[in-house]
Design an enzyme around this catalytic site. Structure first.
Site, PDB file in Angstrom:
ATOM      1  N   HIS A 251       0.815  -1.030   0.552  1.00  0.00           N
ATOM      2  CA  HIS A 251       0.137   0.175  -0.236  1.00  0.00           C
ATOM      3  C   HIS A 251       0.888   1.227  -0.042  1.00  0.00           C
ATOM      4  O   HIS A 251       1.379   1.638   1.445  1.00  0.00           O
ATOM      5  CB  HIS A 251      -0.672  -0.162   1.489  1.00  0.00           C
ATOM      6  CG  HIS A 251      -2.162   0.962   1.548  1.00  0.00           C
ATOM      7  ND1 HIS A 251      -2.769   1.072   2.488  1.00  0.00           N
ATOM      8  CD2 HIS A 251      -2.511   1.620   0.019  1.00  0.00           C
ATOM      9  CE1 HIS A 251      -3.391   2.016   2.053  1.00  0.00           C
ATOM     10  NE2 HIS A 251      -3.667   1.988   1.000  1.00  0.00           N
ATOM     11  N   CYS A 275      -3.615  10.339   5.297  1.00  0.00           N
ATOM     12  CA  CYS A 275      -2.500  10.539   6.515  1.00  0.00           C
ATOM     13  C   CYS A 275      -1.245  10.393   6.029  1.00  0.00           C
ATOM     14  O   CYS A 275       0.020  11.209   5.940  1.00  0.00           O
ATOM     15  CB  CYS A 275      -1.787   8.944   6.612  1.00  0.00           C
ATOM     16  SG  CYS A 275      -2.659   8.541   8.688  1.00  0.00           S
ATOM     17  N   ARG A 390     -13.808  12.136  -2.735  1.00  0.00           N
ATOM     18  CA  ARG A 390     -13.104  11.811  -3.892  1.00  0.00           C
ATOM     19  C   ARG A 390     -12.725  12.060  -5.451  1.00  0.00           C
ATOM     20  O   ARG A 390     -14.140  12.642  -5.432  1.00  0.00           O
ATOM     21  CB  ARG A 390     -12.718  10.255  -4.138  1.00  0.00           C
ATOM     22  CG  ARG A 390     -12.850   9.364  -2.533  1.00  0.00           C
ATOM     23  CD  ARG A 390     -11.338   8.455  -2.629  1.00  0.00           C
ATOM     24  NE  ARG A 390     -11.770   7.595  -0.816  1.00  0.00           N
ATOM     25  CZ  ARG A 390     -10.372   8.169  -1.226  1.00  0.00           C
ATOM     26  NH1 ARG A 390      -9.076   8.371  -1.476  1.00  0.00           N
ATOM     27  NH2 ARG A 390      -9.618   7.557   0.496  1.00  0.00           N
TER      28      ARG A 390
END
Ligand code: SPV
Ligand code: MN
Length: 633
Positions: A251, A275, A390
């Site tokens: 990832h 993050c 998104r």
């Protein structure tokens, strides 16, 4: 082709679709397509051969079907997922396992036999009255040894459209590879839709991953992370396949750091959702190869990596003209973009949380008609957009796309970076002593604090090894062992770093600005190329003040004070010890197949920390460790 397969395909696909499929000489593919079309029973089927007309047909279908609507800016569309379908559904996503197989408590599993019966029931006639799309993609660059062909059957034109933006075309690879293609298969049906064209039966939402057949089933959901087969669904299949063949699926972002004399050092970075992974991949001055999923292979003693994707399914919250100039520009220019779960205003403009300018007082969003202050059933205020809203865009729309992004050989990895949301332990950037130390104390020890974007309490630390915990399809211990073993036979190991963009002081204020991360990556480039020394600490190696001061000036034109440096890079012994205890306890009590070396490495780190604590106290300023040349590496 078997007789009944031919019959079904002719009936279902019509002449043109049948011709496109029969050009591919692969009986398994034919049988797969015939089986699920017959079972899901769509009214019509469209087979795409990736021609511009076919891609256009899919794009236009999304508008015609009402799954997307046009926005003011040319090429931009909006799509909505149901109010209760705004993120990955961890509970109803499961790896199908035969009786007797165990994955451990962190990995959601379902009994394979029962789940297959269940999913076939849910899928029966699920596409009735709708059009199905059969599309071919490649996970990875065209003509690359890394790449895996994949076929998607879906009754959602939004899913098919998103995939044409996010993945490289794969029809030609299927034709070329014929029977030899070892492909992944995805079956998705959104099931019944409501008036807003969002999923009606969320209680029947299922995402089932069958490793035995390399098939993923997804039903009664539209949110991309649950439906776009090639994204997080393919990741589980790839982790399993790679574990048998000696390569990794991570990832991870991939980026090129531009050092002195036009040098480019490629770095991969693993971060949990929300993050800073995409913003790191998009750092201005550097170049992006990918922002979410990387395959890593060993080749001639080097680690090479490719971006599995060619687009970005990026979080739109917080994007503004100052911090994200490139995304901002794309979102304000013509070009193909799907925005999901944002606020649409009367003039077909859009707004999102954290966008420049005033929040409009009304519009239309994931909750339907919206006015400022609107509350949901639980009396919770509905913001103008969802925190997980998104935008889907091809990377080629950005000026900072790395020239090697489509290189079939991939790029050589100089460093791996691990980062999470950590308010009190890790320093902003630190190098590991060696590969195993990095894999264990960074990757396998990764934790991240929950954010407002997930339900539940904020600021709770969650264990997330390699930021991959949601996507693992093999037991965690085995996965860590595979990561450790990956360095065997390398001529030069990539260096491993931790970064922490979220470190706070005692008052709860962030110790760094968002843009400071630029400096950490420039320092990593210098370290990989052996151009600066670093200070040894009990937990790794940190930058020297002089080097950072120079970089802050060069990169950000900022005067970086010794006080800031000391606050940011002080080694926090009690917090570091507490972290070791937390991580050790998880591996001891919850993970059965933990490699023994993990405990050895954590124990040694603990001893180093205790020794330093004895000598210098709980909080050690870098100066104390760097009194002479002995403290440097
Ligand atoms: C993530 O959450 O890590 C994403 C978006 O990249 S999703 O497709 O939902 O996984
Ligand atoms: Mn992701």
């Amino acid at each position: 082709m078997a007789d009944n397969t031919i019959e079904i395909l002719k009936k279902r696909l019509g002449d043109s679709g049948f011709k496109k499929l029969s050009v591919i000489d692969n009986p398994d593919l034919h049988a797969f397509v015939a089986k699920y079309l017959e079972h899901c029973n769509p009214a019509r089927v469209f087979v795409s051969d990736d021609s511009p007309e076919d891609i256009k047909y899919i794009r236009e279908s999304a508008i015609k079907n009402g799954e997307e609507a046009k926005l003011k800016i040319e090429g931009h569309t909006v799509h909505f997922d149901n109010y209760g379908d705004q993120g990955r559904d961890k509970k109803n996503t499961g790896i199908l396992i035969p009786k007797g197989v165990e994955m451990g408590e962190h990995i959601e599993t379902k009994d394979r036999d029962t789940a297959l019966v269940d999913i076939m029931n849910v899928l029966k006639d699920s596409m009735k009255g709708k059009e199905a799309y059969v599309c071919f993609f490649a996970l990875g660059p065209a003509g690359s040894e890394f790449s895996i062909p994949a076929v998607q059957i879906t009754d959602s034109s939004y899913v098919a459209h998103s995939e044409t933006i996010l993945y490289r075309p794969g029809y030609q690879a299927f034709v070329k590879q014929g029977k030899k293609a070892r492909f992944f298969k995805f079956v998705h049906s959104q099931g019944e839709l409501d008036d807003r064209k969002t999923c009606k039966n969320l209680d029947k939402r299922r995402i089932f991953i069958d490793l035995q057949e390399d098939i993923v089933y997804s039903t009664n959901t539209q949110y991309g992370g649950n439906t776009i087969g090639l994204k997080k669904l393919a990741m589980r299949l790839a982790i399993n396949r790679g574990s048998k063949e000696g390569w990794l699926t991570e990832h991870m972002l991939i980026m090129g750091i531009h050092g002195p004399n036009n040098r480019v050092t490629y770095v991969t970075g693993a971060f949990p959702s929300l993050c800073g992974k995409t913003s790191t991949a998009m750092l201005d001055g550097e170049t992006i190869v990918g922002d979410d999923i990387a395959y890593l292979h060993k080749k001639d003693g080097e680690v090479r990596t490719v971006n599995v994707e060619k687009g970005m399914f990026g979080i739109i919250q917080g994007i503004n003209s100052k911090d994200d100039p490139m995304q901002w520009k794309a979102l304000n220019s013509p070009g193909e973009i799907i925005c999901s779960n944002v606020l649409v205003t009367e003039d077909k403009g859009i707004h999102w949380i954290g966008k420049d300018g005033e929040v409009p007082v009304k519009g239309y969003n994931h909750s339907g008609e919206w006015t400022k202050g609107k509350k949901d059933k639980n009396d919770k205020e509905i913001k103008c957009s969802h925190p997980n809203a998104r935008f889907t865009i091809a990377l080629k729309q950005f000026d900072n796309l790395d020239p090697k992004a489509d290189d079939p050989k991939g790029v050589v990895v100089g460093a791996l970076v691990y980062g999470g949301r950590d308010s009190d332990t890790w320093v902003p950037v630190e190098e590991s002593f060696d590969w195993a130390h990095g894999i264990i104390t960074r990757g396998a020890s990764l934790e991240s604090e929950t954010t407002a974007a997930t339900l539940g309490k904020e600021g709770v630390r969650e264990f997330n090894p390699m930021s991959n915990i949601d996507f693992l399809s093999i037991p965690i211990g085995k996965y860590i062992q595979i990561n450790l073993d990956f360095a065997a036979g390398l001529k030069k190991n990539p260096l491993i770093y931790s970064v922490n963009y979220f470190l706070k002081d005692k008052d709860g204020d962030f110790l760094n600005e968002k843009t400071d991360k630029k400096v950490w990556y420039k320092w990593i480039d210098l370290r990989v190329n052996k151009e600066v020394n670093a200070i040894n600490t009990p937990t790794g190696r940190i930058p020297k003040y002089d080097d950072l001061k120079k970089l802050f000036k060069q990169v950000l034109n900022k005067e970086y004070s010794k006080e800031e440096y000391t606050r940011q890079f002080t080694i926090r012994i009690p917090e570091s010890l507490a972290k070791i205890e937390r991580i050790k306890t998880i591996y001891e009590t919850k993970i059965k197949d933990t490699p023994k070396v993990l405990f050895d490495i954590l124990e040694k780190q603990k001893q180093r920390l205790l020794e330093a604590q004895n000598k210098y106290g709980d909080y050690i300023a870098p100066d104390k460790l760097f009194t002479n040349k002995k403290g440097l590496s």
